[in-house]
Write an enzyme that holds these catalytic residues in place. Structure first.
Site, PDB file in Angstrom:
ATOM      1  N   ARG A  28       0.841  -1.188   0.000  1.00 50.85           N
ATOM      2  CA  ARG A  28       0.000   0.000   0.000  1.00 50.85           C
ATOM      3  C   ARG A  28       0.886   1.251   0.000  1.00 50.85           C
ATOM      4  NH1 ARG A  28      -1.750   0.964   4.405  1.00 50.85           N
ATOM      5  NH2 ARG A  28      -1.080  -0.853   5.572  1.00 50.85           N
ATOM      6  N   GLY A  70      -2.734  -5.837  -3.471  1.00 50.69           N
ATOM      7  CA  GLY A  70      -3.344  -5.853  -2.139  1.00 50.69           C
ATOM      8  C   GLY A  70      -4.380  -4.769  -1.913  1.00 50.69           C
ATOM      9  N   SER A 113       2.075  -6.792  12.042  1.00 50.01           N
ATOM     10  CA  SER A 113       2.484  -6.873  13.449  1.00 50.01           C
ATOM     11  C   SER A 113       1.834  -8.031  14.200  1.00 50.01           C
ATOM     12  CB  SER A 113       2.163  -5.562  14.163  1.00 50.01           C
ATOM     13  OG  SER A 113       2.870  -4.496  13.574  1.00 50.01           O
ATOM     14  N   LYS A 164      -1.494  -9.884  13.571  1.00 53.50           N
ATOM     15  CA  LYS A 164      -2.918 -10.238  13.664  1.00 53.50           C
ATOM     16  C   LYS A 164      -3.209 -11.621  13.079  1.00 53.50           C
ATOM     17  CE  LYS A 164      -4.228  -6.596  11.445  1.00 53.50           C
ATOM     18  NZ  LYS A 164      -2.865  -6.039  11.285  1.00 53.50           N
ATOM     19  N   ASN A 166      -1.216 -14.088  12.567  1.00 56.05           N
ATOM     20  CA  ASN A 166      -0.597 -15.140  13.366  1.00 56.05           C
ATOM     21  C   ASN A 166      -1.370 -15.410  14.648  1.00 56.05           C
ATOM     22  OD1 ASN A 166       2.195 -16.288  12.390  1.00 56.05           O
ATOM     23  ND2 ASN A 166       1.946 -14.229  11.588  1.00 56.05           N
ATOM     24  N   SER A 223       5.674 -10.063   0.800  1.00 49.94           N
ATOM     25  CA  SER A 223       5.036 -11.095  -0.025  1.00 49.94           C
ATOM     26  C   SER A 223       3.941 -11.769   0.789  1.00 49.94           C
ATOM     27  CB  SER A 223       6.072 -12.114  -0.496  1.00 49.94           C
ATOM     28  OG  SER A 223       6.691 -12.740   0.601  1.00 49.94           O
ATOM     29  N   ARG A 224       2.920 -12.251   0.093  1.00 43.93           N
ATOM     30  CA  ARG A 224       1.714 -12.692   0.807  1.00 43.93           C
ATOM     31  C   ARG A 224       1.109 -13.940   0.201  1.00 43.93           C
ATOM     32  NH1 ARG A 224      -0.855  -8.691   4.630  1.00 43.93           N
ATOM     33  NH2 ARG A 224       0.746  -7.094   4.786  1.00 43.93           N
ATOM     34  N   TYR A 274       4.211 -15.965  19.129  1.00 37.78           N
ATOM     35  CA  TYR A 274       3.417 -16.936  18.369  1.00 37.78           C
ATOM     36  C   TYR A 274       2.483 -17.737  19.298  1.00 37.78           C
ATOM     37  CZ  TYR A 274       6.462 -15.542  14.534  1.00 37.78           C
ATOM     38  OH  TYR A 274       7.128 -14.808  13.595  1.00 37.78           O
TER      39      TYR A 274
HETATM   40  P1  GTP Z   1      -1.330  -7.241   7.978  1.00 36.14           P
HETATM   41  O1  GTP Z   1      -1.904  -8.327   7.145  1.00 36.14           O
HETATM   42  O2  GTP Z   1      -0.310  -6.436   7.239  1.00 36.14           O
HETATM   43  O3  GTP Z   1      -2.350  -6.359   8.606  1.00 36.14           O
HETATM   44  O4  GTP Z   1      -0.413  -7.949   9.129  1.00 36.14           O
HETATM   45  P2  GTP Z   1      -0.735  -8.785  10.459  1.00 36.14           P
HETATM   46  O5  GTP Z   1      -0.947  -7.875  11.607  1.00 36.14           O
HETATM   47  O6  GTP Z   1      -1.774  -9.795  10.198  1.00 36.14           O
HETATM   48  O7  GTP Z   1       0.669  -9.499  10.728  1.00 36.14           O
HETATM   49  P3  GTP Z   1       1.092 -11.036  10.631  1.00 36.14           P
HETATM   50  O8  GTP Z   1       0.394 -11.908  11.612  1.00 36.14           O
HETATM   51  O9  GTP Z   1       1.024 -11.449   9.210  1.00 36.14           O
HETATM   52  O10 GTP Z   1       2.612 -10.949  11.082  1.00 36.14           O
HETATM   53  C1  GTP Z   1       3.551 -10.110  10.453  1.00 36.14           C
HETATM   54  C2  GTP Z   1       4.948 -10.589  10.743  1.00 36.14           C
HETATM   55  O11 GTP Z   1       5.172 -10.624  12.164  1.00 36.14           O
HETATM   56  C3  GTP Z   1       5.205 -11.994  10.239  1.00 36.14           C
HETATM   57  O12 GTP Z   1       6.458 -12.031   9.629  1.00 36.14           O
HETATM   58  C4  GTP Z   1       5.160 -12.840  11.487  1.00 36.14           C
HETATM   59  O13 GTP Z   1       5.954 -13.986  11.373  1.00 36.14           O
HETATM   60  C5  GTP Z   1       5.638 -11.894  12.573  1.00 36.14           C
HETATM   61  N1  GTP Z   1       5.030 -12.220  13.902  1.00 36.14           N
HETATM   62  C6  GTP Z   1       3.723 -12.450  14.170  1.00 36.14           C
HETATM   63  N2  GTP Z   1       3.512 -12.769  15.475  1.00 36.14           N
HETATM   64  C7  GTP Z   1       4.730 -12.729  16.071  1.00 36.14           C
HETATM   65  C8  GTP Z   1       5.197 -12.963  17.419  1.00 36.14           C
HETATM   66  O14 GTP Z   1       4.432 -13.275  18.335  1.00 36.14           O
HETATM   67  N3  GTP Z   1       6.529 -12.817  17.640  1.00 36.14           N
HETATM   68  C9  GTP Z   1       7.398 -12.461  16.634  1.00 36.14           C
HETATM   69  N4  GTP Z   1       8.687 -12.342  16.929  1.00 36.14           N
HETATM   70  N5  GTP Z   1       7.010 -12.251  15.343  1.00 36.14           N
HETATM   71  C10 GTP Z   1       5.705 -12.370  15.070  1.00 36.14           C
HETATM   72  C1  SPV Z   2      -2.257  -4.270   5.652  1.00 33.68           C
HETATM   73  O1  SPV Z   2      -1.337  -3.679   5.082  1.00 33.68           O
HETATM   74  O2  SPV Z   2      -2.658  -3.946   6.789  1.00 33.68           O
HETATM   75  C2  SPV Z   2      -2.893  -5.421   4.999  1.00 33.68           C
HETATM   76  C3  SPV Z   2      -2.460  -5.724   3.634  1.00 33.68           C
HETATM   77  O3  SPV Z   2      -3.734  -6.061   5.572  1.00 33.68           O
HETATM   78  S1  SPV Z   2      -3.244  -4.768   2.449  1.00 33.68           S
HETATM   79  O4  SPV Z   2      -4.472  -5.444   2.056  1.00 33.68           O
HETATM   80  O5  SPV Z   2      -2.350  -4.641   1.299  1.00 33.68           O
HETATM   81  O6  SPV Z   2      -3.553  -3.470   2.984  1.00 33.68           O
HETATM   82 MN    MN Z   3      -3.992  -5.349   7.714  1.00 38.77          MN
END
Ligand code: GTP
Ligand code: SPV
Ligand code: MN
Length: 612
Positions: A74, A212, A266, A268, A270, A393-394, A519
């Site tokens: 984005r 995205g 950050s 979510k 996971n 990458s996603r 995690y």
């Molecule tokens: P968006 O889809 O962009 O909104 O991201 P999100 O908030 O869903 O983040 P996501 O769970 O995809 O995690 C983003 C990155 O943080 C990944 O590379 C994960 O491996 C890492 N991550 C997630 N949870 C943890 C954790 O508890 N500890 C650590 N060290 N890294 C984490």
């Molecule tokens: C984010 O960036 O918070 C996402 C991925 O969830 S995107 O759909 O590209 O905004």
């Molecule tokens: Mn998001």
């Protein structure tokens, strides 16, 4: 243009307002033909995309796509909320007058889809029958087939959603035109891209990206920006960048629901896909409702705060996803899921995929492997340390591929919310968890959420910035009005959710290691939070909230150095006092910030000064 009528007739798209909208933009963009999409078209469209070279097969029932190399995330500075009322201007929404932006976008879109198909994608951002469904219906027009394939995964798609509308005009008009990606000056002074939500006209106009949130308009543009604006204008709901999970306690038979905001990339996804740690798995089960967006409202019958996930799929970060960190994510993109990977490393001769953190070392045999730009890995110099996969990458997969999907994820009712949590990537100061029982202090905490920038948005990694409620890139109207609306919606609930701030990312000051393994173990502080809400534990009160004692936190089956544990369960008073000054500056930027929020700020500040 008679062909447009014929295409709409053939598809049984009867809504006259949608038909007029399609005709208007088919003419403007100069598309060669119009095609109406239903979810049942997926298999055919996948075939066509493979045939056209837009997707490659990555084994059986898995697909690979590569985006243009300057189109991988984005773009926040090119994203605008436009309305007809300047009082909608906030600090973060890049407000501009609708009268300026609409003609500008129309100019860019004029003739820009020449020779292409314009796909008509009617969608619903809600479980069918949900009380917020009237705000959740939209039609995306797009000239990119891969965008259609992503939309089919991320939203409920079909003509019935627009044909059945009580008010035929009550859908979001979402137009996506890719543009000539190689000549848009991405990131330069001559940048041609614009991603505009004309919020008070319920119109979304995005030009210049096929990646995205820039292109899947149901997701971020409607699900967050438009939803937030509509929720405020109707006084009915909140649209938040939140995950939403259920925790089932097999011993007591009780079910809890927690939602929460963490800035992009950050944690979510996971957290939502979390498998309970082995030692706790016999007793607790975590179920997935949503990983990126939740809409929240007060249920009329029970008076409780309810939430639902408007999406139908997961657009998840690939980096560091592996058997240990997130086995459910891997299973959700196994062969046969018809998932789509974007911008990871790919071996077209074997169909294998790889990304940083998938395994400790990259595949030993580099032969046949291409990095995310399509360049052969084998041609790289030995000292080339560039990642194989793009950091943003996603993978894209539907909710029914997620192993821990909740049984009732598709139910119209939504689920009652017990707790709202906020968390960012913060390398110091923020403890593992601090619970907040007061509504205004909870909202204040969300508004002062800070995080290091991540790769999900263009920006500098490692620089701390405030990200109120993890909504900074999705804020649709003024932050002060937003705070008041949040207080109003949640405050109207008969039973108040407990708030908490969590941090999985605190690091050792010397060697930089994560003090908390994160995690699956993140379930442990969440269980403590629910126990606190139930009055089963007391915690330790501090100026910034209640934190667990070492004894209260269930650490069964876990190995964590005592010094690390002590650090993440303590409050660094001088750092917090310094932080209060930053917060004052941060909050001071916003107009009409409710007095209740300032009072919360002053209460926390003076409690810190009083603390021994
Ligand atoms: P968006 O889809 O962009 O909104 O991201 P999100 O908030 O869903 O983040 P996501 O769970 O995809 O995690 C983003 C990155 O943080 C990944 O590379 C994960 O491996 C890492 N991550 C997630 N949870 C943890 C954790 O508890 N500890 C650590 N060290 N890294 C984490
Ligand atoms: C984010 O960036 O918070 C996402 C991925 O969830 S995107 O759909 O590209 O905004
Ligand atoms: Mn998001």
């Amino acid at each position: 243009m008679n062909d447009v009528e014929a295409a709409l007739d053939a598809a049984g798209l009867t809504n006259p307002e949608v038909r007029a909208f399609v005709k208007e933009y088919a003419e403007l963009t100069g598309a060669a033909r119009v095609e109406v999409v239903n979810a049942s078209d997926d298999a055919r469209l996948l075939e066509e995309a493979v045939e056209a070279g837009e997707l490659e097969r990555a084994g059986e029932g898995r697909y690979y796509s590569r985006s243009y190399h300057k189109d991988t995330a984005r773009s926040e500075e090119r994203t605008i909320v436009a309305t007809n009322n300047e009082s909608d201007r906030g600090v973060y929404n890049n407000w501009r007058p609708a009268s300026e932006m609409k003609p500008m976008l129309h100019d860019r879109m004029r003739g820009a889809s020449e020779g292409k198909t314009m796909y008509v994608v009617p969608y619903l951002m809600a479980p069918a029958g949900n009380t917020l469904a009237p705000w959740a219906t939209g039609v995306e027009l797009t000239d990119a087939r891969t965008v259609v394939l992503h939309m089919i995964r991320m939203a409920r798609v079909g003509v019935q959603f627009v044909n059945e509308l009580d008010d035929p005009a009550s859908f979001v008009r979402a137009v996506h035109v890719t543009g000539d990606l190689e000549h848009l000056g991405q990131g330069t002074d001559a940048d041609q891209r614009y991603f505009v939500t004309v919020a008070d006209e319920r119109t979304i106009l995005h030009f210049g990206s096929s990646y995205g949130g820039n292109a899947l308009l149901g997701k971020i543009a409607h699900g967050l920006r438009q939803g937030a604006y509509d929720g405020w204008a109707s006084k009915k709901f909140l649209a938040e960048q939140y995950m939403l999970i259920g925790i089932h306690d097999k011993e007591t038979g009780k079910d809890y629901h927690i939602c929460g905001g963490f800035p992009s990339a950050s944690g979510k996804t996971n957290l939502a896909m979390m498998a309970a740690p082995d030692a706790l798995g016999d007793r607790y089960h975590v179920s997935f409702y949503g990983d990126d967006i939740a809409w929240l409202w007060v249920d009329e019958e029970s008076g409780r705060l309810y939430g639902m996930n408007p999406e139908y799929g997961v657009f998840g970060v690939a980096k560091d996803t592996n058997e240990n960190t997130n086995p459910n994510a891997l299973a959700s993109v196994a062969e046969g899921t018809d998932c789509i990977f974007t911008n990871i490393a790919f071996n077209p001769s074997t169909g294998e995929v790889w990304w940083e953190g998938r395994t400790k070392e990259p595949p030993a045999d580099r032969h046949g492997w291409l990095d995310w730009t399509g360049a052969p890995i084998a041609d790289r110099k030995d000292n080339d340390t560039a990642p194989w996969a793009h950091p943003n990458s996603r993978f894209t997969t539907t909710l029914d591929n997620v192993p821990n999907i909740a049984d009732d994820y598709d139910a119209p009712a939504g689920v009652p919310i017990d707790a709202i949590i906020f968390g960012g990537r913060t390398r110091d100061r923020e403890p593992l968890i601090r619970a907040i029982t007061d509504l205004a202090e909870g909202v204040y905490d969300g508004l002062t959420l800070g995080a290091e920038a991540t790769s999900a948005a263009e920006g500098k990694e490692g620089v701390l910035r405030y990200d109120p409620m993890s909504n900074r890139p999705f804020m649709a109207y003024g932050e002060g009005d937003y705070a008041q609306h949040y207080l109003d919606v949640v405050g109207a609930a008969s039973e108040q959710p407990i708030f908490a701030h969590v941090n999985w990312f605190q690091r050792d000051a010397e060697d930089g290691h994560f003090l908390w393994p994160g995690y699956r173990d993140n379930l442990r502080p969440l269980l403590w939070l629910l126990q606190l809400k139930n009055g089963e534990v007391k915690g330790r009160s501090t100026a910034v909230g209640i934190i667990p004692t070492e004894e209260e936190l269930n650490l069964e089956g876990m190995d964590i150095p005592a010094a690390d544990l002590e650090r993440i369960l303590s409050i660094d008073k001088p750092r917090w006092q310094q932080e209060m000054g930053f917060r004052e500056e941060h909050l001071g930027q916003f107009e009409r910030m409710p007095e209740a929020i300032w009072e919360a700020h002053r209460r926390v500040a003076s409690a810190l000064d009083d603390e021994a």
